[in-house]
Design a protein around this motif. Structure first.
Motif, PDB file in Angstrom:
ATOM      1  N   ALA A  86      -3.267   0.275  -3.781  1.00 44.07           N
ATOM      2  CA  ALA A  86      -3.019  -1.021  -3.145  1.00 44.07           C
ATOM      3  C   ALA A  86      -2.717  -2.028  -4.254  1.00 44.07           C
ATOM      4  O   ALA A  86      -3.431  -2.080  -5.254  1.00 44.07           O
ATOM      5  CB  ALA A  86      -4.231  -1.474  -2.335  1.00 44.07           C
ATOM      6  N   VAL A  87      -1.664  -2.802  -4.070  1.00 46.62           N
ATOM      7  CA  VAL A  87      -1.304  -3.839  -5.033  1.00 46.62           C
ATOM      8  C   VAL A  87      -1.394  -5.190  -4.329  1.00 46.62           C
ATOM      9  O   VAL A  87      -0.875  -5.364  -3.224  1.00 46.62           O
ATOM     10  CB  VAL A  87       0.120  -3.633  -5.594  1.00 46.62           C
ATOM     11  CG1 VAL A  87       0.432  -4.688  -6.641  1.00 46.62           C
ATOM     12  CG2 VAL A  87       0.264  -2.232  -6.176  1.00 46.62           C
ATOM     13  N   VAL A  88      -2.069  -6.146  -4.974  1.00 52.85           N
ATOM     14  CA  VAL A  88      -2.281  -7.470  -4.398  1.00 52.85           C
ATOM     15  C   VAL A  88      -1.614  -8.514  -5.285  1.00 52.85           C
ATOM     16  O   VAL A  88      -1.743  -8.471  -6.513  1.00 52.85           O
ATOM     17  CB  VAL A  88      -3.785  -7.792  -4.259  1.00 52.85           C
ATOM     18  CG1 VAL A  88      -3.986  -9.204  -3.695  1.00 52.85           C
ATOM     19  CG2 VAL A  88      -4.466  -6.761  -3.373  1.00 52.85           C
ATOM     20  N   GLY A  89      -0.891  -9.439  -4.656  1.00 54.20           N
ATOM     21  CA  GLY A  89      -0.296 -10.548  -5.382  1.00 54.20           C
ATOM     22  C   GLY A  89      -1.132 -11.806  -5.221  1.00 54.20           C
ATOM     23  O   GLY A  89      -1.491 -12.175  -4.102  1.00 54.20           O
TER      24      GLY A  89
ATOM     25  N   VAL B  73       0.840  -1.197   0.000  1.00 55.50           N
ATOM     26  CA  VAL B  73       0.000   0.000   0.000  1.00 55.50           C
ATOM     27  C   VAL B  73       0.871   1.241   0.000  1.00 55.50           C
ATOM     28  O   VAL B  73       1.848   1.330   0.765  1.00 55.50           O
ATOM     29  CB  VAL B  73      -0.931   0.016   1.235  1.00 55.50           C
ATOM     30  CG1 VAL B  73      -1.659   1.347   1.339  1.00 55.50           C
ATOM     31  CG2 VAL B  73      -1.939  -1.134   1.179  1.00 55.50           C
ATOM     32  N   ARG B  74       0.520   2.185  -0.877  1.00 54.65           N
ATOM     33  CA  ARG B  74       1.151   3.504  -0.853  1.00 54.65           C
ATOM     34  C   ARG B  74       0.147   4.524  -1.352  1.00 54.65           C
ATOM     35  O   ARG B  74      -0.404   4.370  -2.444  1.00 54.65           O
ATOM     36  CB  ARG B  74       2.422   3.547  -1.692  1.00 54.65           C
ATOM     37  CG  ARG B  74       2.998   4.978  -1.812  1.00 54.65           C
ATOM     38  CD  ARG B  74       4.325   4.993  -2.526  1.00 54.65           C
ATOM     39  NE  ARG B  74       5.377   4.488  -1.643  1.00 54.65           N
ATOM     40  CZ  ARG B  74       6.606   4.195  -2.052  1.00 54.65           C
ATOM     41  NH1 ARG B  74       6.918   4.303  -3.335  1.00 54.65           N
ATOM     42  NH2 ARG B  74       7.509   3.769  -1.204  1.00 54.65           N
TER      43      ARG B  74
ATOM     44  N   PRO C  46     -10.069  -4.428  -9.852  1.00 54.17           N
ATOM     45  CA  PRO C  46      -8.686  -4.018 -10.131  1.00 54.17           C
ATOM     46  C   PRO C  46      -8.631  -3.034 -11.289  1.00 54.17           C
ATOM     47  O   PRO C  46      -9.377  -3.156 -12.267  1.00 54.17           O
ATOM     48  CB  PRO C  46      -7.982  -5.331 -10.454  1.00 54.17           C
ATOM     49  CG  PRO C  46      -9.054  -6.319 -10.757  1.00 54.17           C
ATOM     50  CD  PRO C  46     -10.251  -5.890  -9.988  1.00 54.17           C
ATOM     51  N   LEU C  47      -7.729  -2.064 -11.167  1.00 55.77           N
ATOM     52  CA  LEU C  47      -7.555  -1.057 -12.209  1.00 55.77           C
ATOM     53  C   LEU C  47      -6.649  -1.564 -13.325  1.00 55.77           C
ATOM     54  O   LEU C  47      -6.822  -1.190 -14.487  1.00 55.77           O
ATOM     55  CB  LEU C  47      -6.957   0.212 -11.604  1.00 55.77           C
ATOM     56  CG  LEU C  47      -7.725   0.852 -10.448  1.00 55.77           C
ATOM     57  CD1 LEU C  47      -6.939   2.028  -9.891  1.00 55.77           C
ATOM     58  CD2 LEU C  47      -9.109   1.288 -10.902  1.00 55.77           C
TER      59      LEU C  47
ATOM     60  N   ARG D  37      -7.609   0.821  -6.475  1.00 52.73           N
ATOM     61  CA  ARG D  37      -7.707   2.121  -5.825  1.00 52.73           C
ATOM     62  C   ARG D  37      -8.031   1.889  -4.362  1.00 52.73           C
ATOM     63  O   ARG D  37      -8.977   1.169  -4.024  1.00 52.73           O
ATOM     64  CB  ARG D  37      -8.803   2.971  -6.481  1.00 52.73           C
ATOM     65  CG  ARG D  37      -8.965   4.352  -5.835  1.00 52.73           C
ATOM     66  CD  ARG D  37      -9.961   5.204  -6.599  1.00 52.73           C
ATOM     67  NE  ARG D  37     -10.118   6.518  -6.017  1.00 52.73           N
ATOM     68  CZ  ARG D  37     -11.012   6.834  -5.081  1.00 52.73           C
ATOM     69  NH1 ARG D  37     -11.829   5.900  -4.624  1.00 52.73           N
ATOM     70  NH2 ARG D  37     -11.092   8.051  -4.600  1.00 52.73           N
ATOM     71  N   LEU D  38      -7.233   2.470  -3.468  1.00 49.04           N
ATOM     72  CA  LEU D  38      -7.426   2.290  -2.037  1.00 49.04           C
ATOM     73  C   LEU D  38      -8.581   3.172  -1.569  1.00 49.04           C
ATOM     74  O   LEU D  38      -8.471   4.395  -1.520  1.00 49.04           O
ATOM     75  CB  LEU D  38      -6.142   2.645  -1.290  1.00 49.04           C
ATOM     76  CG  LEU D  38      -6.159   2.442   0.217  1.00 49.04           C
ATOM     77  CD1 LEU D  38      -6.383   0.975   0.562  1.00 49.04           C
ATOM     78  CD2 LEU D  38      -4.864   2.945   0.830  1.00 49.04           C
ATOM     79  N   ASP D  39      -9.701   2.529  -1.225  1.00 47.39           N
ATOM     80  CA  ASP D  39     -10.901   3.252  -0.812  1.00 47.39           C
ATOM     81  C   ASP D  39     -11.676   2.413   0.202  1.00 47.39           C
ATOM     82  O   ASP D  39     -12.804   2.002  -0.052  1.00 47.39           O
ATOM     83  CB  ASP D  39     -11.768   3.558  -2.042  1.00 47.39           C
ATOM     84  CG  ASP D  39     -12.958   4.441  -1.712  1.00 47.39           C
ATOM     85  OD1 ASP D  39     -12.896   5.182  -0.701  1.00 47.39           O
ATOM     86  OD2 ASP D  39     -13.966   4.372  -2.441  1.00 47.39           O
ATOM     87  N   PRO D  40     -11.078   2.109   1.369  1.00 48.79           N
ATOM     88  CA  PRO D  40     -11.760   1.248   2.338  1.00 48.79           C
ATOM     89  C   PRO D  40     -13.063   1.872   2.829  1.00 48.79           C
ATOM     90  O   PRO D  40     -13.102   3.078   3.059  1.00 48.79           O
ATOM     91  CB  PRO D  40     -10.768   1.149   3.487  1.00 48.79           C
ATOM     92  CG  PRO D  40      -9.451   1.555   2.920  1.00 48.79           C
ATOM     93  CD  PRO D  40      -9.759   2.526   1.829  1.00 48.79           C
TER      94      PRO D  40
END
Length: 312
Positions: free
Chosen positions: A117-120, A112-113, A140-141, A131-134
Motif C-alpha cells: 500500500a502506498v500513501v500520499g 494498493v497492489r 512505513p517501510l 506492508r498491506l496487513d489489515p
C-alpha cells in the motif's frame, strides 16, 4: 494502538439528481448510494479508499491520520445496502511513533497492489510505502521518490491521486501520482509516472476551476479522474473525467472528456475518493466517497455508478 470497531449507520440514497428518478447520466448509470454516520468522533475526513477483494472489503485513509477498513454490502437488487465490520486505527509516522500533528498525518491518496500500500501525504509531502496487513498496518517501510521537484508542491495541494496502472497496458503497471493543484507556469497540474518504461513527469490539463481529488484506472488503461470545485457563490461541485491511456506520457499534457459533472442539485458533497471495480456480471463500477471535514454541515457519502458501453 489496536484497531477499534465503529458502528456505522447508513441511510440509502435512491436518486442521484435531487427530485428526479432518472438514473442515466451520460455514460454513467447511478446504482445507489449511502449516507454514512457514526457517533465516534474520529469517523469522517475520508481521503481515499481501495477495494481489496470481491467480497467488497476495503481499506482507506483519512486526512486526520487514520487507516480505516470495512465491508460494503448490497441488497438483492444490487444496490449499496450497508457498511459492516468497520475499523479505524492511527497511522504510524515512524516505527512505534504516532502523531496528531496535521502537517505529518495529512494522508490524501492511496494505491494498493498485492501486499503493498502506498500513501500520499501533503503538507510534509511524501509517498510512503507500507506492508498491506489489515488491520495491523505498521510503520512505513520506505519513502518513494516522487520525481516532481519539492519546490513545485503547494502546501495544501499535494498528492491527491495514487494509482497503479494495468500491468498489460502501455504504462506496464506503473504507479502514477497526481497532485491536487500544484501547477506549472502554463496552469497545468503536476503529475508523474513513478516507475517503468514511461517513467517521468507529465501534467494534467486544469479547466473550469476543478482540482483533482482522486483517480483510478479502467481495465483498458484509461484513467478516470475525480475532480472538485468550490466557490462561495455556488458551493461544491464534482466532475469525472476520462483520460485516455495514450495521453499519459512523459512531458505530455493529459486531458480527456468529461463523463459527469454535478453541483448541489445532486446528492454530492466534498467528493474526495474514487475506486473502480468489476461486478460479478462483468460490469465496470465506479465508487465514490466524500470527506465531511468533521463538519456538521457536510456528509460522508458513498455513491456507486455503472459505466455503460457507449453503444448502449
Amino acid at each position: 494502538m489496536a484497531a477499534r470497531t465503529l458502528a456505522i449507520s447508513t441511510r440509502p440514497i435512491a436518486s442521484f439528481r435531487i427530485g428526479s428518478s432518472e438514473t442515466r447520466f451520460g455514460a454513467l448509470e447511478f446504482v445507489g448510494g449511502l449516507e454514512m454516520r457514526s457517533r465516534d468522533r474520529d469517523f469522517g475526513a475520508i481521503s481515499a479508499f481501495r477495494f481489496l477483494d470481491a467480497r467488497k472489503r476495503f481499506i482507506g485513509v483519512t486526512d486526520t491520520g487514520f487507516w480505516f477498513f470495512g465491508r460494503l454490502s448490497h441488497d438483492s437488487e444490487g444496490r449499496p445496502a450497508g457498511i459492516d465490520d468497520f475499523l479505524m486505527t492511527p497511522m504510524m509516522v515512524t516505527e512505534g511513533r504516532l502523531s496528531t500533528e496535521k502537517w505529518e498525518t495529512d494522508a490524501e491518496s492511496l494505491a494498493v497492489r498485492g501486499r503493498t500500500a502506498v500513501v500520499g501525504f501533503e503538507r510534509r509531502h511524501r509517498l510512503a510505502e507500507y506492508r498491506l496487513d489489515p488491520p495491523n498496518m505498521g510503520a512505513p517501510l520506505a519513502d518513494l521518490d516522487f520525481l516532481i521537484p519539492s519546490y513545485e508542491l503547494r502546501a495544501n495541494r499535494g498528492f491527491e491521486t495514487l494509482a497503479f496502472a494495468p500491468e498489460e497496458g502501455p504504462l506496464a503497471g506503473a504507479l502514477i501520482a497526481i497532485t491536487e493543484r500544484s501547477i506549472n507556469k502554463q496552469g497545468n497540474i503536476f503529475a508523474a509516472i513513478l516507475d517503468g518504461p514511461m517513467k517521468g513527469i507529465f501534467t494534467v490539463a486544469r479547466s473550469d476551476g476543478f482540482d483533482v481529488t482522486d483517480g483510478a484506472f479502467l481495465p483498458d488503461g484509461d484513467l478516470i479522474l475525480l475532480e472538485r470545485r468550490f466557490t462561495l457563490a455556488s458551493g461544491v461541485a464534482m466532475r469525472l473525467r476520462r483520460i485516455p491511456a495514450a495521453e499519459i506520457r512523459p512531458n505530455g499534457v493529459a486531458d480527456g472528456p468529461v463523463l459527469l459533472e454535478a453541483d448541489m442539485g445532486y446528492q454530492i458533497d466534498n467528493m474526495e475518493a474514487l475506486d473502480i471495480w468489476q461486478r460479478a456480471d462483468g460490469a465496470i463500477m465506479l465508487s465514490l466517497m466524500s470527506d465531511d471535514n468533521h463538519s456538521i454541515l457536510q456528509r460522508n457519502l458513498y455513491l456507486e455508478f455503472r459505466l455503460r458501453d457507449e453503444a448502449e
